[in-house]
Write a protein that holds these residues in place. Structure first.
Motif, PDB file in Angstrom:
ATOM      1  N   ASN A 103      19.280  -3.169  56.631  1.00 49.06           N
ATOM      2  CA  ASN A 103      20.353  -2.273  56.036  1.00 49.06           C
ATOM      3  C   ASN A 103      20.154  -0.895  56.695  1.00 49.06           C
ATOM      4  O   ASN A 103      19.360  -0.128  56.228  1.00 49.06           O
ATOM      5  N   PRO A 104      20.767  -0.559  57.763  1.00 49.73           N
ATOM      6  CA  PRO A 104      20.598   0.794  58.272  1.00 49.73           C
ATOM      7  C   PRO A 104      21.358   1.901  57.736  1.00 49.73           C
ATOM      8  O   PRO A 104      21.149   2.986  58.164  1.00 49.73           O
ATOM      9  N   PHE A 135      19.507  12.647  56.370  1.00 52.68           N
ATOM     10  CA  PHE A 135      20.554  13.521  56.188  1.00 52.68           C
ATOM     11  C   PHE A 135      22.048  13.236  56.492  1.00 52.68           C
ATOM     12  O   PHE A 135      23.054  13.499  55.822  1.00 52.68           O
ATOM     13  N   ILE A 136      21.923  12.452  57.515  1.00 51.11           N
ATOM     14  CA  ILE A 136      23.336  11.717  58.032  1.00 51.11           C
ATOM     15  C   ILE A 136      24.045  11.113  57.097  1.00 51.11           C
ATOM     16  O   ILE A 136      25.334  10.948  56.686  1.00 51.11           O
ATOM     17  N   LEU A 137      23.025  10.208  56.439  1.00 50.90           N
ATOM     18  CA  LEU A 137      23.490   9.309  55.378  1.00 50.90           C
ATOM     19  C   LEU A 137      23.617   9.860  54.099  1.00 50.90           C
ATOM     20  O   LEU A 137      24.479   9.423  53.312  1.00 50.90           O
ATOM     21  N   ASN A 138      22.985  10.921  53.863  1.00 44.17           N
ATOM     22  CA  ASN A 138      22.912  11.394  52.348  1.00 44.17           C
ATOM     23  C   ASN A 138      22.534  13.145  52.625  1.00 44.17           C
ATOM     24  O   ASN A 138      21.308  13.421  52.691  1.00 44.17           O
ATOM     25  N   PRO A 139      23.571  13.835  52.729  1.00 42.32           N
ATOM     26  CA  PRO A 139      23.381  15.175  52.827  1.00 42.32           C
ATOM     27  C   PRO A 139      22.829  16.173  52.070  1.00 42.32           C
ATOM     28  O   PRO A 139      22.495  17.142  52.176  1.00 42.32           O
ATOM     29  N   ASN A 140      22.893  15.730  50.739  1.00 44.25           N
ATOM     30  CA  ASN A 140      22.759  16.503  49.555  1.00 44.25           C
ATOM     31  C   ASN A 140      21.111  16.010  48.985  1.00 44.25           C
ATOM     32  O   ASN A 140      20.662  16.217  47.680  1.00 44.25           O
TER      33      ASN A 140
END
Length: 198
Positions: A103-104, A135-140
């Motif tokens: 799961n990338p 961060f690309i996947l979840n910026p916050n």
């Protein structure tokens, strides 16, 4: 009651409510009634992890879940987290690699693999790649800001690279997102001290 699905559903509801100790009782009963159900061992292991991150039984339950379903990316993720907290860094890295392969898009798995490179192997530049991907996947993600800030700080102090500005930017963002965590202020103070008070 002899239906394992009912016990699992009870446990899952308590797990979602973060009532982990009561959830564990239900998952234990479900595993007794359905000893070949990967999902039950998965949640039993995760529940034990949230009760005590260094409980070695977490690894046993998640290994059983993986044996029953080798495509369970979350089980690899949590088994990797358990190994990380037990300082089994090389084994943790193997689990995070497998979880990401399956799961990338799991941002927190990239985050935990970054922390493994960071704290387990002092490979700061390699860790930064995974922090960046998280961060690309979840910026916050406040934890990602904090730990990437720590990684930049370590690069500056231990590898003699001037990354204090990058550290400060991340730590400022971590404080903005969670102003109640004293560790964020502590590392930011050290960043000012070593990076700017000259």
């Amino acid at each position: 009651l002899k239906n394992p699905d009912i016990y699992f559903d009870y446990g899952k509801a308590k797990f979602d409510a973060k009532d982990y100790k009561r959830a564990l009782k239900d998952f234990k009963k479900a595993s007794e009634l359905a000893p070949e159900n990967s999902k039950v061992y998965d949640f039993k292991g995760r529940t034990k992890f949230f009760i005590d991150k260094t409980d070695k039984e977490v690894i046993d339950d998640l290994t059983k879940a993986i044996d029953l379903d080798p495509y369970n990316s979350v089980a690899y993720d949590f088994r990797g987290r358990s190994k990380f907290y037990l300082k089994m860094y090389r084994e943790a890295l193997e689990d995070f690699n497998q979880s990401i392969k399956l799961n990338p898009k799991n941002s927190f798995c990239f985050h935990m693999r970054a922390r493994t490179y960071h704290y387990g192997f002092a490979k700061y530049k390699r860790a930064l790649k995974d922090y960046d991907q998280a961060f690309i996947l979840n910026p916050n993600d406040v934890e990602n800001y904090y730990f990437r800030g720590c990684c930049y700080f370590n690069l500056s102090i231990l590898n003699n690279l001037n990354k204090y500005s990058e550290a400060l930017k991340d730590l400022n963002e971590a404080i903005k997102l969670n102003p109640k965590d004293y560790l964020h202020f502590q590392v930011r103070a050290r960043t000012y001290h070593y990076g700017f008070d000259k």
